[in-house]
Design a protein around this motif. Structure first.
Motif, short mmCIF file in Angstrom:
data_model
loop_
_atom_site.label_atom_id
_atom_site.label_comp_id
_atom_site.label_asym_id
_atom_site.label_seq_id
_atom_site.Cartn_x
_atom_site.Cartn_y
_atom_site.Cartn_z
N GLY A 1 3.82 3.13 15.38
CA GLY A 1 3.44 1.89 14.73
C GLY A 1 4.40 1.46 13.65
N GLN A 2 4.20 0.23 13.20
CA GLN A 2 4.93 -0.30 12.05
C GLN A 2 3.94 -1.00 11.15
N LEU A 3 3.89 -0.57 9.89
CA LEU A 3 3.01 -1.17 8.89
C LEU A 3 3.88 -1.94 7.90
N ASN A 4 3.46 -3.17 7.60
CA ASN A 4 4.29 -4.06 6.79
C ASN A 4 3.82 -4.18 5.34
N SER A 5 2.57 -3.84 5.07
CA SER A 5 2.05 -3.94 3.70
C SER A 5 0.81 -3.08 3.59
N ILE A 6 0.36 -2.89 2.36
CA ILE A 6 -0.79 -2.06 2.06
C ILE A 6 -1.70 -2.78 1.07
N SER A 7 -2.99 -2.62 1.24
CA SER A 7 -3.95 -3.05 0.23
C SER A 7 -4.51 -1.77 -0.38
N GLN A 8 -4.17 -1.53 -1.65
CA GLN A 8 -4.55 -0.28 -2.29
C GLN A 8 -6.06 -0.16 -2.43
N ARG A 9 -6.51 1.07 -2.68
CA ARG A 9 -7.95 1.36 -2.75
C ARG A 9 -8.65 0.58 -3.86
N ASN A 10 -7.95 0.12 -4.86
CA ASN A 10 -8.57 -0.63 -5.95
C ASN A 10 -7.91 -2.00 -6.15
N GLU A 11 -7.47 -2.60 -5.03
CA GLU A 11 -6.85 -3.91 -5.10
C GLU A 11 -7.37 -4.79 -3.96
N SER A 12 -7.27 -6.11 -4.14
CA SER A 12 -7.70 -7.05 -3.11
C SER A 12 -6.54 -7.55 -2.24
N GLY A 13 -5.37 -7.72 -2.84
CA GLY A 13 -4.25 -8.33 -2.14
C GLY A 13 -3.37 -7.32 -1.43
N ASP A 14 -2.34 -7.86 -0.76
CA ASP A 14 -1.34 -7.03 -0.08
C ASP A 14 -0.16 -6.77 -1.00
N GLU A 15 0.48 -5.64 -0.79
CA GLU A 15 1.72 -5.37 -1.51
C GLU A 15 2.61 -4.49 -0.65
N LYS A 16 3.88 -4.43 -1.00
CA LYS A 16 4.81 -3.61 -0.25
C LYS A 16 4.57 -2.13 -0.56
N PHE A 17 5.15 -1.28 0.28
CA PHE A 17 4.98 0.16 0.13
C PHE A 17 5.86 0.71 -0.98
N GLN A 18 5.29 1.63 -1.75
CA GLN A 18 6.03 2.36 -2.76
C GLN A 18 5.82 3.85 -2.52
N ALA A 19 6.55 4.68 -3.24
CA ALA A 19 6.53 6.11 -2.96
C ALA A 19 6.10 6.92 -4.17
N VAL A 20 5.63 8.14 -3.89
CA VAL A 20 5.37 9.16 -4.90
C VAL A 20 6.25 10.35 -4.56
N VAL A 21 6.95 10.89 -5.54
CA VAL A 21 7.80 12.06 -5.33
C VAL A 21 7.34 13.15 -6.29
N GLY A 22 6.76 14.20 -5.75
CA GLY A 22 6.28 15.29 -6.58
C GLY A 22 5.27 14.83 -7.61
N SER A 23 4.31 14.01 -7.21
CA SER A 23 3.24 13.49 -8.06
C SER A 23 3.71 12.46 -9.08
N VAL A 24 4.97 12.03 -8.99
CA VAL A 24 5.51 11.01 -9.89
C VAL A 24 5.67 9.70 -9.12
N PRO A 25 4.90 8.66 -9.44
CA PRO A 25 5.03 7.37 -8.74
C PRO A 25 6.41 6.75 -9.00
N LYS A 26 6.99 6.20 -7.94
CA LYS A 26 8.28 5.50 -8.04
C LYS A 26 8.01 4.02 -7.78
N LEU A 27 7.55 3.32 -8.80
CA LEU A 27 7.01 1.98 -8.62
C LEU A 27 8.02 0.86 -8.84
#
Length: 421
Positions: free
Chosen positions: A177-203
């Motif tokens: 598959g290919q996913l183009n955006s995410i709606s976070q667990r506590n958000e209403s809108g769409d946003e692009k994907f971001q990463a976490v590296v070793g429990s540190v968000p890279k926002l």
């Protein structure tokens, strides 16, 4: 023959076609195969920080919310290729919050630092099925070893894109598959994907697409399975995953084992810089009656910690409610005990306690990082009466570390799922 007015004839023919179509759809399962559920979820979250480490000096995250999750899944139209639709509706209501207690993951945070009174989302996915292969386009909730479905707060996350699942060969499941955006667990809108590296968000960097492909093969009477997966968060990281699982009956016991290995590297433009992590995780379990005993071992290798999509959890054996034990060079061990009181004649009552300890962490202060977490769950689902299927969970956690903030945490969760049809 008696004359029939043109408009009446049109209505009659239209009604006949509609009736025939509806009957055909029902016969083939588009309607008869449809299901709809409504889950009400009441969630209280209290996380106290002590001996705070880092720039964020917030001493507590405490919020209370009421969520509603509506899920509709149709059957398929008749024909060689069947078509259908899935839909989801999400509504979160604030029951208690304050600007000095936000960021629990239950509710959004506005520009003024406050949580809104409510937030909501609705989405649909169109689906098509040929033989045992299914294609979906739209609002998705995949659960993959490279993108774990993290339904761990008031409302679940959703993704927008396309997925393909094929089960044409017995025991073999292929997915892509290919996913183009995410709606976070506590958000209403769409946003692009971001990463976490070793429990540190890279926002500060976002990837346009999350691409994945994988295969799982179960054999030996479905007691043994192997998996091979690949994932790519474009221009941020790519990841490979290999797994082996086995369950073996031994008299009144059932023994289980799992071993998994992740290899993550920087991808494309390397928007968050270098990514170099290899994660080995294992788990052994033994089940007897209502008792389940488990031990786990997890090891991080490479120059960075474990890499995954923000703010998802992962299927690592030692990942716990608060700490993930996935920092640079970390080694962790876990002991866990589950008991199902149905074995004592009390169905619906369950409990879990686990202790996880990590060390060997490479810290920025050039000393060995160490940490531990203790989790205790007590859950009960009412079995009969007017409140049948009402679930209750009390979840208590204590976390201590010599390089991160200590945490004391309490969660209370009430759930009730109503089958609409």
């Amino acid at each position: 023959m008696k004359n029939i007015p043109t408009n009446a004839l049109t209505l009659t023919i239209g009604y006949g076609i509609l009736t025939a179509s509806t009957s055909a759809l029902a016969a083939e399962g588009f309607i008869n195969g449809s299901t709809a559920t409504l889950q009400a979820r009441n969630y209280y979250f209290n996380r106290d920080f002590a001996d705070i480490v880092g720039a964020n000096k917030q001493s507590k995250a405490e919020e209370w919310g009421q969520g509603f999750i509506l899920n509709f899944k149709s059957g398929y139209t008749p024909g060689t290729v069947g078509f259908g639709v899935d839909a989801i509706g999400l509504l979160g209501l604030k029951l208690d919050s304050s600007p000095d207690r936000t960021n629990s993951g239950l509710l959004p945070v506005q520009a003024d630092g406050r949580a809104p009174d409510n937030y909501s989302r609705a989405g649909i996915a169109l689906k098509a099925k040929l033989s045992n292969t299914e294609l979906k386009i739209g609002e998705l909730q995949p659960n993959l070893p490279v993108l774990t479905f993290s339904d761990i707060r008031l409302l679940p996350p959703t993704y927008q894109g396309v997925s393909l699942v094929a089960n044409e060969i017995d025991g073999l499941t292929l997915q892509a598959g290919q996913l183009n955006s995410i709606s976070q667990r506590n958000e209403s809108g769409d946003e692009k994907f971001q990463a976490v590296v070793g429990s540190v968000p890279k926002l500060k960097a976002s990837g346009d697409h999350f691409n994945y492909a994988g295969a799982d093969y179960a054999f030996n009477n479905k007691r043994t399975s192997v998996g091979v997966w690949y994932a790519q968060l474009e221009d941020i990281y790519n990841q490979r995953y290999f797994s082996f699982q086995h369950k073996e009956p031994l008299g009144d016991w059932t023994l289980g084992s799992l071993i998994g290995y992740y290899d993550s590297r920087a991808d494309g433009k390397q928007l968050i810089g270098e990514v170099d992590n290899q994660a080995l995780h294992t788990r052994l379990s033994a089940k007897f009656g209502g008792h389940t005993f488990s031990i786990g071992y997890q090891a991080m290798f490479g120059d960075q910690g474990f890499t995954r999509v923000f703010a998802n959890s992962s299927p690592l054996s030692n990942e716990s409610y608060t700490y993930f034990f996935d920092s640079v060079d970390e080694r962790s061990r876990q002991a866990r005990y589950d008991y199902d009181f149905a074995a004592l004649g009390v169905p619906g009552l369950t409990t879990m306690v686990r202790y996880t300890k990590g060390d060997n962490v490479t810290t920025t202060g050039n000393f060995e990082g160490r940490e531990w977490e203790r989790d205790l769950d007590i859950g009960y689902v009412i079995q009969s009466g007017p409140l049948k299927n009402l679930g209750m969970i009390s979840r208590n956690t204590a976390v201590r570390s010599n390089y991160r903030s200590d945490v004391n945490e309490q969660r209370f969760i009430l759930t009730y799922t109503l089958a609409l049809f």
